[in-house]
Design an enzyme around this catalytic site. Structure first.
Site, short mmCIF file in Angstrom:
data_model
loop_
_atom_site.label_atom_id
_atom_site.label_comp_id
_atom_site.label_asym_id
_atom_site.label_seq_id
_atom_site.Cartn_x
_atom_site.Cartn_y
_atom_site.Cartn_z
N SER A 121 0.91 -1.17 -0.10
CA SER A 121 -0.01 0.05 0.04
C SER A 121 0.78 1.21 0.14
CB SER A 121 -0.89 0.11 1.27
OG SER A 121 -0.12 0.27 2.55
N LYS A 122 0.23 2.35 -0.39
CA LYS A 122 0.88 3.82 -0.29
C LYS A 122 1.44 3.86 1.09
CE LYS A 122 -0.06 8.68 -0.37
NZ LYS A 122 -1.17 9.73 -0.39
N ARG A 123 0.78 3.38 2.07
CA ARG A 123 1.19 3.50 3.80
C ARG A 123 2.75 2.94 3.78
NH1 ARG A 123 -2.87 2.01 5.87
NH2 ARG A 123 -4.04 3.81 5.60
#
Length: 501
Positions: A262-264
């Protein structure tokens, strides 16, 4: 293999393209080129509420930067356009009506309030509400209404959606080119909405119609679409069409722990997850990665060439790619490996190409290029390039060639400046005054000096490296000295004597 291979990449313009999407595009591209087919870009923008301005342009620029351009798509008509679903609105209604008239779909008048009440009632009883054969006759739709009531509602323009009529019972079987035979029990499926009350198709109907009309031969997409496969296969059968071959790609997994990348994860561990920058998120291009490196590492996330080979040009990937070698399990993303790939491609760069990148980096760091000829910069570059993974690192690796150190790294001082260092530096100053300043003559002179004093390299080299660089890093000391020149080396030696006196 069918000679008319046509594959499509069909992203929604709802934001930046995740590298998982880039890999899907890449695998479609490789498959198409392997079989002399066409790679099509279709923008699936039927959900106008989630449309993000600039996202379509971003997708196109990202594919171009990666070197995997589409053969057909927006502004590149191949006879199957338009290639934006929003421009194809008029196509879908007749197929929804065809499904209703054929008994494969029906009108549903249920309000969102009524459906919400049903869900809450089921949850209170510990059940899951599924709109399908087991309850549709109790709900507000054309299957439960008598003919007159239905006609009255349609004439009065009551709001409705069109739902697919999932068979009451039975097993649907179909083949996935990666996962093999798959069987689904229809009792677990809900009657998905195909056409919304606003007159727009849902993803499911538009996707099937577009793939059919564009003569898509193979649908290669992420495994998150596997739950939709049973519906899509049934829609093809209900419309009397041959379905394309399906292949569902494994997820790209996060570097540590469970779940997909994910972007996170990128923000937390400090690596990009988008090909190009988007708002505050850095992209691979802006982080200094080469597109060849991005394509190479993405290809190996979920695909196994069957050999130990890791470095592949795009042409080699086209030649070797095969869906049979795509893994079932997700590929774990390794940020360090992506850097390793970029290091390789930087080392493969031609001297002239890398020199231009180096000059841009020096210019950005306010180095006056007019006083440093290309031949000199190329000599420096050849000394430092093997230590760089990104062109932006080249300045840091060579800054001491342009600025004499005014301070010295404490650990370097501890190792490089001993009690005897001042005396030895003064003696070496005398040695250097009388020699040609080439690598060979410097090396011979220093070796001769050490032999006369019964010293080893450890007594001299850390001191000289610290004086010249300000630290204990960098290429060979004699090579540094030759490039800096006698005058500059002597100046730095005298500064160190003064600094540490």
């Amino acid at each position: 293999m069918n000679s008319a291979v046509r594959v499509r990449f069909a992203p929604s313009p709802t934001g930046p393209l995740h590298i998982g999407g880039v890999r899907t595009a890449l695998f479609n591209y490789l498959f198409a080129k392997k079989h002399q087919g066409q790679f099509i870009l279709r923008i699936e923008d039927t959900d106008q509420n989630r449309y993000v301005p600039g996202a379509e342009e971003y997708i196109i620029e990202a594919l171009e930067w990666c070197g995997i351009p589409f053969d057909e798509g927006p502004n590149k008509d191949g006879g199957y356009g338009p290639y934006r679903q929003s421009e194809r609105k008029s196509l879908y209604r007749k197929y929804a009506d065809q499904l209703v008239s054929g008994g494969h779909a029906y009108y549903a008048f249920d309000t969102s309030e009524n459906l919400h009440a049903h869900r809450e009632d089921h949850e209170a009883k510990g059940k899951t509400f599924i709109y399908n054969a087991h309850n549709r006759l109790k709900l507000d739709n054309s299957l439960s209404l008598d003919k007159n009531e239905l006609e009255s509602r349609l004439e009065k323009g009551h709001s409705y959606v069109i739902r697919f009529k999932t068979p009451e019972s039975g097993i649907i079987s179909f083949k996935d080119l990666i996962r093999g035979e798959i069987e689904i029990n229809t009792t677990t499926l809900d009657d998905k909405i195909l056409f919304k009350s606003d007159g727009m198709p849902t993803y499911h109907l538009a996707n099937i119609v577009d793939d059919h009309l564009m003569e898509i031969s193979h649908v290669i997409r992420g495994e998150e679409w596997l739950p939709s496969l049973a519906l899509h296969v049934q829609l093809y059968r209900a419309l009397g069409w041959d379905a394309p071959a399906f292949a569902h790609l494994p997820l790209i997994m996060k570097p540590v722990g469970k779940g997909k990348l994910s972007k996170r994860d990128g923000e937390k561990l400090g690596f990009p997850v988008f090909p190009l920058s988007w708002e505050e998120s850095e992209g691979y291009r802006e982080a200094g990665y080469y597109p060849e490196a991005v394509v190479n590492f993405l290809a190996l996330l979920g695909w196994n060439p069957g050999t130990e080979q890791e470095i592949f040009s795009l042409a080699e990937l086209v030649k070797e790619f095969d869906l049979d070698r795509v893994n079932h399990a997700g590929g774990r993303f390794d940020p360090e490996k992506t850097v390793w790939f970029n290091h390789h491609y930087l080392q493969e760069r031609s001297s002239s190409d890398l020199l231009e990148e180096y000059k841009a980096v020096l210019d950005a760091n306010r180095i006056d290029l007019s006083v440093h000829p290309d031949a000199y910069l190329l000599q420096i570059l050849n000394l430092i390039r093997e230590r760089a993974s990104f062109s932006k690192e080249l300045y840091g690796l060579s800054a001491f060639f342009f600025h004499a150190p005014s301070e010295f790294e404490p650990k370097a001082v501890k190792k490089g400046w001993k009690e005897q260092s001042p005396e030895r530096v003064r003696e070496l100053l005398d040695v250097f005054e009388d020699i040609d300043f080439t690598n060979t003559s410097i090396s011979a002179a220093v070796n001769s000096y050490m032999k006369s004093r019964d010293l080893n390299f450890g007594a001299i080299m850390p001191t000289m490296r610290m004086i010249l660089v300000g630290d204990l890093k960098g290429p060979g000391v004699f090579e540094i000295m030759e490039l800096l020149g006698k005058e500059e080396v002597i100046s730095r030696m005298k500064f160190a004597l003064s600094h540490f006196s």
